[in-house]
Design a protein around this motif. Structure first.
Motif, PDB file in Angstrom:
ATOM      1  N   ARG A 167      56.576  36.269  19.628  1.00  0.00           N
ATOM      2  CA  ARG A 167      57.401  37.388  19.169  1.00  0.00           C
ATOM      3  C   ARG A 167      56.464  38.452  18.602  1.00  0.00           C
ATOM      4  O   ARG A 167      55.754  38.193  17.620  1.00  0.00           O
ATOM      5  CB  ARG A 167      58.407  36.939  18.110  1.00  0.00           C
ATOM      6  CG  ARG A 167      59.236  38.088  17.526  1.00  0.00           C
ATOM      7  CD  ARG A 167      60.349  37.581  16.630  1.00  0.00           C
ATOM      8  NE  ARG A 167      61.012  38.669  15.928  1.00  0.00           N
ATOM      9  CZ  ARG A 167      61.969  39.450  16.445  1.00  0.00           C
ATOM     10  NH1 ARG A 167      62.349  39.259  17.697  1.00  0.00           N
ATOM     11  NH2 ARG A 167      62.519  40.414  15.736  1.00  0.00           N
ATOM     12  N   GLN A 168      56.486  39.655  19.197  1.00  0.00           N
ATOM     13  CA  GLN A 168      55.497  40.670  18.848  1.00  0.00           C
ATOM     14  C   GLN A 168      56.114  42.068  18.814  1.00  0.00           C
ATOM     15  O   GLN A 168      57.154  42.323  19.411  1.00  0.00           O
ATOM     16  CB  GLN A 168      54.368  40.680  19.883  1.00  0.00           C
ATOM     17  CG  GLN A 168      53.718  39.321  20.119  1.00  0.00           C
ATOM     18  CD  GLN A 168      52.661  39.378  21.203  1.00  0.00           C
ATOM     19  OE1 GLN A 168      51.572  39.907  21.001  1.00  0.00           O
ATOM     20  NE2 GLN A 168      52.970  38.836  22.365  1.00  0.00           N
ATOM     21  N   ASN A 169      55.413  42.977  18.109  1.00  0.00           N
ATOM     22  CA  ASN A 169      55.768  44.392  18.169  1.00  0.00           C
ATOM     23  C   ASN A 169      55.722  44.883  19.607  1.00  0.00           C
ATOM     24  O   ASN A 169      54.846  44.483  20.382  1.00  0.00           O
ATOM     25  CB  ASN A 169      54.783  45.228  17.364  1.00  0.00           C
ATOM     26  CG  ASN A 169      54.974  45.095  15.871  1.00  0.00           C
ATOM     27  OD1 ASN A 169      55.844  44.376  15.393  1.00  0.00           O
ATOM     28  ND2 ASN A 169      54.162  45.810  15.117  1.00  0.00           N
ATOM     29  N   THR A 170      56.628  45.774  19.968  1.00  0.00           N
ATOM     30  CA  THR A 170      56.522  46.441  21.255  1.00  0.00           C
ATOM     31  C   THR A 170      55.355  47.428  21.223  1.00  0.00           C
ATOM     32  O   THR A 170      54.815  47.748  20.155  1.00  0.00           O
ATOM     33  CB  THR A 170      57.806  47.208  21.595  1.00  0.00           C
ATOM     34  OG1 THR A 170      57.935  48.313  20.693  1.00  0.00           O
ATOM     35  CG2 THR A 170      59.028  46.312  21.492  1.00  0.00           C
ATOM     36  N   LEU A 171      54.979  47.948  22.371  1.00  0.00           N
ATOM     37  CA  LEU A 171      53.920  48.948  22.418  1.00  0.00           C
ATOM     38  C   LEU A 171      54.362  50.265  21.796  1.00  0.00           C
ATOM     39  O   LEU A 171      53.532  51.042  21.311  1.00  0.00           O
ATOM     40  CB  LEU A 171      53.466  49.163  23.859  1.00  0.00           C
ATOM     41  CG  LEU A 171      52.838  47.940  24.526  1.00  0.00           C
ATOM     42  CD1 LEU A 171      52.348  48.297  25.930  1.00  0.00           C
ATOM     43  CD2 LEU A 171      51.696  47.366  23.694  1.00  0.00           C
ATOM     44  N   LEU A 172      55.677  50.541  21.776  1.00  0.00           N
ATOM     45  CA  LEU A 172      56.173  51.718  21.069  1.00  0.00           C
ATOM     46  C   LEU A 172      55.943  51.573  19.572  1.00  0.00           C
ATOM     47  O   LEU A 172      55.522  52.517  18.892  1.00  0.00           O
ATOM     48  CB  LEU A 172      57.666  51.926  21.357  1.00  0.00           C
ATOM     49  CG  LEU A 172      58.093  52.099  22.814  1.00  0.00           C
ATOM     50  CD1 LEU A 172      59.595  52.344  22.893  1.00  0.00           C
ATOM     51  CD2 LEU A 172      57.327  53.230  23.478  1.00  0.00           C
ATOM     52  N   ALA A 173      56.210  50.381  19.039  1.00  0.00           N
ATOM     53  CA  ALA A 173      55.985  50.126  17.614  1.00  0.00           C
ATOM     54  C   ALA A 173      54.504  50.189  17.274  1.00  0.00           C
ATOM     55  O   ALA A 173      54.107  50.764  16.246  1.00  0.00           O
ATOM     56  CB  ALA A 173      56.561  48.767  17.235  1.00  0.00           C
TER      57      ALA A 173
END
Length: 363
Positions: A128-134
């Motif tokens: 579970r990870q930040n999106t590239l937008l985040a």
């Protein structure tokens, strides 16, 4: 003559090689693990906003957690496997320290849970990870993502609170897609430039596309300026699509820093309807004394929806931060929002304001 046993021997060769690498890693391995956190709480008073910072007709006073920076508890670590290769892990939970509860009622490690490998060929992580937008918002946002629940770049550009009522990508939520479950992320740097790609699996039995997500980004960072561009596509369980992008630059100005962002998304909300949001952000950080910093961010949000009147808002947020030590600071925050038409509902205040006083400690 062809050896019929060759395929079988090749099949044994790969796991044998991996076992050999693991065995050598156990001899050379050096591990480090860290427990860390941020505790942030403050007193807040608002007019024209409710305790959740949504537009309203009344006023409110409350104690909130994470006004400056989201309160959290985390665990991270690495293991040196030799030859420049490292194993890594990351676990982080959001906290509401005003109540003692976790920020999410459904995911204990809501802010991230992943493992991976890092070496000369780049960094690969799974979980579970930040999106590239985040990821893209953090280095160029005027407030460096402070006040996440009110920050338009966090909420709309990075989709933390998109207000669309649909789950886009495997976020586990119909209110935001800032982080995704079942995701695979790869990053590789050459000189001052870092490229990233990310795929999140929908984990749907009947489709590889439903709830999936794909994205890419490129970042340039030097002593004179920093710039980033990111794009991600999200799918719903019914096959609707959201396309989002983040772009921004950060430039040193004297002892301070000036930031400019332009971001947005276009989302299918049904087979015949779309919602589009565009966010322009401008601001930065200016040290007033060695202990006192001023941070200001202004955001202009424009929204258009099928068969609805265009609306949006203009929001300014300012922080004064006084450092008590390298780990602790007190802050004064003020914000003003001027609403355009009936954004978030009709018959509500045309202007909303807020003032906060709090303390943040990092460990």
């Amino acid at each position: 003559m062809k050896n019929k046993d060759a395929p079988h021997r090749a099949g044994y060769a790969v796991p044998t090689l991996l076992l050999g690498l693991l065995a050598s890693g156990q001899v050379l391995a050096q591990s480090s693990a860290v427990v860390y956190g941020i505790m942030d709480a403050g007193v807040r008073s608002t007019s024209g906003m409710d305790p959740a910072n949504a537009r309203s007709v009344g006023s409110a006073s409350m104690i909130n957690s994470g006004i400056n920076t989201t309160s959290r508890l985390g665990y991270r670590g690495t293991e040196d496997l030799g030859g420049g290769l490292q194993a890594l892990f990351f676990l982080e939970s959001g906290l509401n320290i005003n109540t003692g509860a976790t920020a999410s009622s459904t995911k204990f490690f809501d802010r991230g849970a992943y493992t991976g490998l890092k070496g000369d060929l780049g960094t690969l992580t799974l979980g579970r990870q930040n999106t590239l937008l985040a990821d893209a918002v953090l280095p160029v946002d005027p407030l460096a993502t402070r006040f996440a629940s009110l920050n338009s770049n966090v909420a709309i550009s990075a989709l933390s609170a998109h207000q669309l009522g649909i789950e886009y990508g495997a976020s586990g939520s119909s209110t935001g897609s800032y982080r995704l479950d079942n995701s695979l992320k790869y990053a590789y740097s050459v000189g001052n430039t870092t490229a990233r790609v990310m795929h999140a699996f929908g984990n749907q039995a009947d489709s590889n596309s439903k709830l999936s997500s794909n994205g890419a980004s490129v970042e340039y960072k030097s002593a004179s300026w920093q710039g980033i561009l990111a794009y991600t596509q999200f799918k719903t369980v019914t096959g609707l699509t959201l396309n989002g992008y983040v772009s921004g630059v950060a430039v040193p100005v004297g002892a301070g820093r000036l930031n400019l962002t332009y971001s947005g998304h276009s989302a299918d909300t049904s087979a015949t309807a779309k919602t589009r949001n565009q966010v322009l952000g401008l601001g930065g950080t200016w040290p007033l004394t060695p202990q006192l910093d001023l941070l200001v961010g202004h955001y202009r949000v424009n929204r258009s929806r099928t068969a609805a009147v265009d609306d949006g808002y203009n929001r300014t947020i300012a922080f004064l931060e006084y450092k008590l030590s390298t780990r602790s600071l007190v802050y004064l925050e003020a914000d003003n929002t001027r609403w355009k038409r009936d954004y978030q509902g009709a018959g509500l205040s045309a202007t909303s304001t807020g003032v906060s006083l709090g303390i943040k400690h990092s460990f």
